[in-house]
Design a protein around this motif. Structure first.
Motif, PDB file in Angstrom:
ATOM      1  N   MET A 119       0.832  -1.053  -0.039  1.00  0.00           N
ATOM      2  CA  MET A 119      -0.125  -0.004  -0.265  1.00  0.00           C
ATOM      3  C   MET A 119       0.958   1.158  -0.101  1.00  0.00           C
ATOM      4  N   GLY A 120       2.025   1.025   0.794  1.00  0.00           N
ATOM      5  CA  GLY A 120       2.674   2.417   0.745  1.00  0.00           C
ATOM      6  C   GLY A 120       3.465   2.544  -0.470  1.00  0.00           C
ATOM      7  N   LYS A 121       3.818   1.555  -1.331  1.00  0.00           N
ATOM      8  CA  LYS A 121       4.332   1.680  -2.622  1.00  0.00           C
ATOM      9  C   LYS A 121       3.447   2.362  -3.647  1.00  0.00           C
ATOM     10  N   GLU A 122       2.060   1.768  -3.357  1.00  0.00           N
ATOM     11  CA  GLU A 122       1.026   2.403  -4.428  1.00  0.00           C
ATOM     12  C   GLU A 122       0.919   3.847  -4.052  1.00  0.00           C
ATOM     13  N   ILE A 123       1.002   4.250  -2.923  1.00  0.00           N
ATOM     14  CA  ILE A 123       0.832   5.590  -2.526  1.00  0.00           C
ATOM     15  C   ILE A 123       1.985   6.440  -3.024  1.00  0.00           C
ATOM     16  N   ARG A 124       3.265   5.989  -2.944  1.00  0.00           N
ATOM     17  CA  ARG A 124       4.342   6.719  -3.471  1.00  0.00           C
ATOM     18  C   ARG A 124       4.021   6.712  -4.782  1.00  0.00           C
ATOM     19  N   GLN A 125       3.843   5.776  -5.733  1.00  0.00           N
ATOM     20  CA  GLN A 125       3.617   5.626  -7.189  1.00  0.00           C
ATOM     21  C   GLN A 125       2.687   6.905  -7.648  1.00  0.00           C
ATOM     22  N   LYS A 126       1.484   6.832  -7.013  1.00  0.00           N
ATOM     23  CA  LYS A 126       0.308   7.937  -7.493  1.00  0.00           C
ATOM     24  C   LYS A 126       0.873   9.232  -7.013  1.00  0.00           C
ATOM     25  N   ALA A 127       1.549   9.406  -5.819  1.00  0.00           N
ATOM     26  CA  ALA A 127       2.140  10.578  -5.414  1.00  0.00           C
ATOM     27  C   ALA A 127       2.960  11.158  -6.455  1.00  0.00           C
ATOM     28  N   LEU A 128       3.993  10.326  -6.979  1.00  0.00           N
ATOM     29  CA  LEU A 128       4.945  10.572  -7.828  1.00  0.00           C
ATOM     30  C   LEU A 128       4.177  11.122  -9.411  1.00  0.00           C
ATOM     31  N   LEU A 129       3.440  10.057  -9.648  1.00  0.00           N
ATOM     32  CA  LEU A 129       2.592  10.448 -10.956  1.00  0.00           C
ATOM     33  C   LEU A 129       1.773  11.725 -10.971  1.00  0.00           C
ATOM     34  N   SER A 130       1.355  12.066  -9.868  1.00  0.00           N
ATOM     35  CA  SER A 130       0.479  13.289  -9.745  1.00  0.00           C
ATOM     36  C   SER A 130       1.327  14.610  -9.637  1.00  0.00           C
ATOM     37  N   SER A 131       2.427  14.552  -9.093  1.00  0.00           N
ATOM     38  CA  SER A 131       3.512  15.465  -8.978  1.00  0.00           C
ATOM     39  C   SER A 131       4.097  15.843 -10.492  1.00  0.00           C
ATOM     40  N   ALA A 132       4.479  14.803 -11.382  1.00  0.00           N
ATOM     41  CA  ALA A 132       5.079  14.832 -12.421  1.00  0.00           C
ATOM     42  C   ALA A 132       3.986  15.277 -13.593  1.00  0.00           C
ATOM     43  N   ILE A 133       2.735  15.032 -13.499  1.00  0.00           N
ATOM     44  CA  ILE A 133       1.816  15.607 -14.317  1.00  0.00           C
ATOM     45  C   ILE A 133       1.402  17.059 -13.966  1.00  0.00           C
ATOM     46  N   ALA A 134       1.535  17.248 -12.788  1.00  0.00           N
ATOM     47  CA  ALA A 134       1.244  18.783 -12.388  1.00  0.00           C
ATOM     48  C   ALA A 134       2.552  19.742 -13.145  1.00  0.00           C
ATOM     49  N   VAL A 135       3.556  18.925 -12.777  1.00  0.00           N
ATOM     50  CA  VAL A 135       4.842  19.829 -13.310  1.00  0.00           C
ATOM     51  C   VAL A 135       4.701  20.078 -14.821  1.00  0.00           C
ATOM     52  N   VAL A 136       4.403  18.968 -15.635  1.00  0.00           N
ATOM     53  CA  VAL A 136       4.534  18.994 -17.034  1.00  0.00           C
ATOM     54  C   VAL A 136       3.392  20.124 -17.357  1.00  0.00           C
ATOM     55  N   ALA A 137       2.269  19.946 -16.657  1.00  0.00           N
ATOM     56  CA  ALA A 137       1.106  21.021 -17.015  1.00  0.00           C
ATOM     57  C   ALA A 137       1.641  22.478 -16.959  1.00  0.00           C
ATOM     58  N   MET A 138       2.281  22.494 -15.842  1.00  0.00           N
ATOM     59  CA  MET A 138       2.834  24.043 -15.339  1.00  0.00           C
ATOM     60  C   MET A 138       4.006  24.446 -16.482  1.00  0.00           C
ATOM     61  N   LEU A 139       4.629  23.335 -16.672  1.00  0.00           N
ATOM     62  CA  LEU A 139       5.843  23.526 -17.779  1.00  0.00           C
ATOM     63  C   LEU A 139       5.286  24.337 -18.974  1.00  0.00           C
ATOM     64  N   ILE A 140       4.201  23.522 -19.529  1.00  0.00           N
ATOM     65  CA  ILE A 140       3.453  24.056 -20.697  1.00  0.00           C
ATOM     66  C   ILE A 140       2.937  25.123 -20.542  1.00  0.00           C
ATOM     67  N   TYR A 141       1.977  25.506 -19.376  1.00  0.00           N
ATOM     68  CA  TYR A 141       1.474  26.731 -19.503  1.00  0.00           C
ATOM     69  C   TYR A 141       2.131  27.762 -19.393  1.00  0.00           C
ATOM     70  N   ILE A 142       3.273  27.983 -18.666  1.00  0.00           N
ATOM     71  CA  ILE A 142       3.999  28.866 -18.242  1.00  0.00           C
ATOM     72  C   ILE A 142       4.938  29.223 -19.561  1.00  0.00           C
ATOM     73  N   SER A 143       5.226  28.286 -20.224  1.00  0.00           N
ATOM     74  CA  SER A 143       6.016  28.493 -21.501  1.00  0.00           C
ATOM     75  C   SER A 143       5.275  29.188 -22.468  1.00  0.00           C
TER      76      SER A 143
END
Length: 294
Positions: A119-143
């Motif tokens: 369960m801990g591994k699943e939470i980590r994976q989802k957290a990393l995926l959420s953060s990665a999506i947020a970062v990519v979206a911000m990168l595209i928007y600010i650019s």
């Protein structure tokens, strides 16, 4: 204050905190809570609200690092979360202590569950995926909204905020749980908002004062945004501090990382993101000058 002139000092302050935190993390690791390590959850209906300190008088006999939160509509239930893998006998020993002290019945043991590391591994994976999506979206928007160098500066500033939060948790051995992940995602949004406000001011100042140097543009823009940024952060911090001081345990575990994150986010918006943009633009200007000279 000449922020651009003193940028190396501000960069160094962050670097020292992050380096110390990373060393502590490498040596001791993060103090990961039940959400990441697995363990045991015990929920007991007490029938009235009792303090966390009162609960600890019993729980500390079995695990001094266990977390305790109130639950139920009337906050008359307690949840005990421990990283220890208690067997059924130990679970009933804990419950019997409460049963004897508060005259409970067998059905007042609402639930007892064991969580594995998966369960801990699943939470980590989802957290990393959420953060990665947020970062990519911000990168595209600010650019798109500003320019690519603004986007890179903003993403580095966000990475700074996350690393500062992790470093503080590593240095002070604060338990990392699911609320920490929620707080990180919240702070990413809060910090980027402050950063974009200052970037927007820089863009406007450049448009109105094209002959001014990058250093003057950034310093003037930060000065114009400084009061607004600080006032917003102070207002937010006061609210979260009150929640931390007056709130119950399950509110405090969310409020603490938010406090750290708001401070780190405000610092990075003023002293990290904009100076980074200045560094990138200055290097670009020097590269063009050297190319023409050659």
């Amino acid at each position: 204050m000449d922020i651009i002139k003193n940028r190396k000092i501000f960069f160094s302050i962050s670097l020292v905190i992050i380096i110390v935190g990373m060393i502590m993390m490498a040596v001791n690791g993060l103090n990961r809570g039940i959400d990441f390590e697995g363990g045991t959850l015990i929920q007991i209906r007490i029938g009235k609200t009792i303090s966390v300190d009162e609960v600890r008088l019993i729980v500390d006999k079995f695990d001094k690092e266990a977390s305790i939160v109130h639950s139920g509509e009337k906050k008359d239930e307690i949840q005990i979360k421990s990283k220890k893998d208690f067997n059924n006998k130990e679970i009933h020993q804990i419950f019997n202590e409460f049963k004897e002290k508060y005259k409970l019945k067998d059905e007042d043991l609402v639930q007892s569950q064991k969580f594995g590391p998966a369960m801990g591994k699943e939470i980590r994976q989802k957290a990393l995926l959420s953060s990665a999506i947020a970062v990519v979206a911000m990168l595209i928007y600010i650019s798109w909204r500003f320019e690519f160098k603004f986007a890179i500066s903003a993403i580095i500033a966000l990475a700074h905020d996350v690393l500062i939060m992790l470093s503080v948790y590593a240095i002070f051995r604060i338990p990392v749980n699911g609320s920490f992940i929620a707080a990180i995602l919240t702070i990413l949004g809060y910090s980027i908002n402050d950063t974009i406000v200052i970037f927007d001011r820089i863009r406007e100042t450049r448009r109105l004062s094209r002959k001014d140097s990058y250093e003057k543009v950034v310093n003037d823009s930060i000065k114009k945004s400084f009061t607004r940024t600080i006032n917003t952060s102070i207002t937010t911090l006061v609210t979260i501090l009150l929640l931390y001081i007056l709130g119950v345990e399950d509110v405090k575990v969310l409020a603490l990382p938010l406090i750290i994150g708001v401070i780190a986010g405000t610092y990075s918006s003023i002293f990290i993101a904009s100076p980074l943009w200045y560094v990138f633009k200055s290097k670009e200007k020097d590269a063009k000058y050297n190319a023409r000279k050659a």
